[in-house]
Design an enzyme around this catalytic site. Structure first.
Site, mmCIF file in Angstrom:
data_model
loop_
_atom_site.group_PDB
_atom_site.id
_atom_site.type_symbol
_atom_site.label_atom_id
_atom_site.label_comp_id
_atom_site.label_asym_id
_atom_site.label_seq_id
_atom_site.Cartn_x
_atom_site.Cartn_y
_atom_site.Cartn_z
ATOM 1 N N ASP A 26 0.859 -1.180 0.000
ATOM 2 C CA ASP A 26 0.000 0.000 0.000
ATOM 3 C C ASP A 26 0.902 1.238 0.000
ATOM 4 O O ASP A 26 1.732 1.404 0.890
ATOM 5 C CB ASP A 26 -0.846 -0.044 1.283
ATOM 6 C CG ASP A 26 -2.028 0.887 1.222
ATOM 7 O OD1 ASP A 26 -2.353 1.353 0.122
ATOM 8 O OD2 ASP A 26 -2.604 1.158 2.295
ATOM 9 N N ASP A 151 -3.088 2.669 -6.091
ATOM 10 C CA ASP A 151 -2.003 2.752 -5.101
ATOM 11 C C ASP A 151 -1.766 1.476 -4.311
ATOM 12 O O ASP A 151 -1.091 1.517 -3.291
ATOM 13 C CB ASP A 151 -2.256 3.918 -4.141
ATOM 14 C CG ASP A 151 -3.375 3.627 -3.158
ATOM 15 O OD1 ASP A 151 -4.235 2.787 -3.463
ATOM 16 O OD2 ASP A 151 -3.401 4.253 -2.088
ATOM 17 N N GLU A 152 -2.306 0.343 -4.748
ATOM 18 C CA GLU A 152 -2.006 -0.874 -4.008
ATOM 19 C C GLU A 152 -1.978 -2.114 -4.890
ATOM 20 O O GLU A 152 -2.612 -2.148 -5.954
ATOM 21 C CB GLU A 152 -2.959 -1.071 -2.833
ATOM 22 C CG GLU A 152 -4.417 -1.162 -3.167
ATOM 23 C CD GLU A 152 -5.264 -1.297 -1.901
ATOM 24 O OE1 GLU A 152 -5.612 -2.422 -1.535
ATOM 25 O OE2 GLU A 152 -5.537 -0.260 -1.271
#
Length: 415
Positions: A26, A151-152
């Site tokens: 993350d 974003d992960e």
DNA sequence: TCTGGGGTCCTTTTCCTT
DNA sequence: TCTGAAGGAAAAGGACCC
């Protein structure tokens, strides 16, 4: 990028049986961190990202185009004070959060709480560019990666050389370094026997941390957490559990499977039970096909279906053209066409229509969406209009696109 | 009080056919 | 022709996530 040298595996590493090791990565405060790379002078200040582009952002846009944004004086940045209009905060820096400002909050409310906060428009093109960079930095080291948004990611460490060392910690450090070298950004990584636990573990040591969670630590480290920490339990399910006196994952684990099934249904009840006991056998999927593509927009003011029909009609046509352009650019055709209306009272109405054959043509989408609209109640002002194309297939893998006509074809009758 | 945009997935309802 | 059961597909709504 230069090849990455892995530490030589310990002799015991090959001999030991391989454990399933799944990592969840993350990025730390991703959007805000990207903005701080561009505007280092904002470090330590309350900054919120969100809202729509406004004239006040002109100085930022000009500076960005000229590449001089790093030297832009603070006075040139727009402030939240006096913000008028719709829009919510996408993300806020920690100094802004100290004022009680947070994600999904209306900008006008945030302006009352922290008028001095700097307001930056979201710059998704830039976030996507950094997203590609960090994902590339991951796959250079561990190619078995599942994309979970901007974003992960999940990464399967199990068979990566060095992936078993120190429970995966060695490989995680290497990935963090490669990402930082490529982007200047930090991330947090959780490593566990499955995706469910890895996702929770990645929050244990933020920012820039690594957490390794072993199966035998379930009761000690997972059960004390709130049920809401399980990915998939949102506000509704969380409230429902709380009404039954269940607030922690440990309390959820104590509930008999039959009780959960009786109260939440067969599939959800079984899933809740398995999740509370840390069970999850979903694989890390390196590839997925899109199911639908859509475009939607919220109006500056609620529009009347009759009085504002020209404006609504123009927006409706533009949304259809945008979805068609998205489909064409990505090489997909879709068979089910849908519309979404959000009304003045915030209630949502959807209507769908399935075509005989799949299309990516703006005029064909516009016609089908027009049929949907005829079936929708138009007794309230509208705050949002959306167009969606679903049941997608890759162009060429199904029938020819239907209804190909000049894109400008015709405007619909309604509105 | 105010609630963006782009998605996925699940459940329930409705409709059609046999 | 009517009624009902059963099953599948489509439609509608909603929860959730980033």
């Amino acid at each position: 990028m230069a090849p990455v040298l892995l530490p030589a595996p310990a002799p015991a590493d090959d001999a030991a049986p391989k454990l399933r090791r799944i990592a969840h990565l993350d990025m730390d405060a991703f959007f805000a961190s990207v903005e701080l790379l561009r505007y280092p002078q904002l470090a330590g200040l309350p900054v919120v990202i969100g809202g729509r582009a406004r004239s006040a952002d002109a100085a930022l846009l000009e500076a960005a185009a000229a590449g001089t944004q790093a030297g832009l004086p603070l006075a040139a940045f727009p402030r939240l004070a006096g913000y008028i209009g719709r829009g919510v905060i996408t993300t806020a820096t920690y100094p802004a959060r100290a004022f009680g400002v947070g994600s999904a909050m209306g900008l006008m409310k945030a302006a009352r709480l922290c008028p001095q906060a700097i307001l930056l428009p979201a710059n998704f093109d830039e976030y996507r560019r950094y997203s590609r960079l960090f994902k590339q930095a991951v796959t250079e080291i561990a190619p078995h990666m599942e994309d979970r948004g901007i974003d992960e990611v999940y990464i399967d460490f199990t068979n990566v050389p060095g992936g078993q060392r120190e429970g995966g910690r060695v490989l995680a450090r290497l990935i963090q370094k490669n990402i930082f070298d490529a982007t200047g950004l930090t991330c947090s990584i959780g490593i566990a026997p499955n995706k469910l636990l890895a996702k929770m573990a990645s929050e244990f040591d933020k920012p820039n941390g690594i957490a390794v969670l072993h199966a035998h630590e379930l009761a000690e480290r997972i059960w004390p957490l709130a049920c809401r920490k399980i990915n998939g339990i949102g506000p509704k399910a969380g409230d429902k559990l709380a009404r039954h006196g269940i607030t922690t994952i440990g309390e959820l684990a104590k509930q008999p499977l039959a009780w959960l099934v009786a109260h939440f249904g067969r599939a959800t009840g079984a899933w809740l039970h398995a999740s509370a006991w840390g069970r999850d056998d979903r694989p890390v999927q390196t590839h997925s096909e899109p199911v639908s593509m859509s475009r939607e927009t919220t109006f500056e003011r609620d529009l009347h279906p009759v009085q504002d029909r020209r404006e609504l009609g123009a927006v409706f046509t533009r949304l259809c053209e945008q979805v068609a352009a998205d489909l064409q650019r990505k090489g997909y055709v879709g068979r089910s066409i849908g519309i979404k209306l959000r009304r003045a009272d915030f209630s949502t109405v959807t209507r769908d229509h399935t075509l005989a054959s799949a299309t990516q043509d703006a005029a064909a989408i516009r016609r089908a969406a027009g049929l949907c609209l005829k079936r929708a109640p138009l007794d309230q002002r509208l705050r949002l209009l959306g167009v969606r194309v679903g049941t997608l297939t890759r162009l060429g893998e199904s029938a020819e696109p239907a209804g190909a006509q000049p894109a400008q074809a015709r405007q619909a009758q309604l509105f």
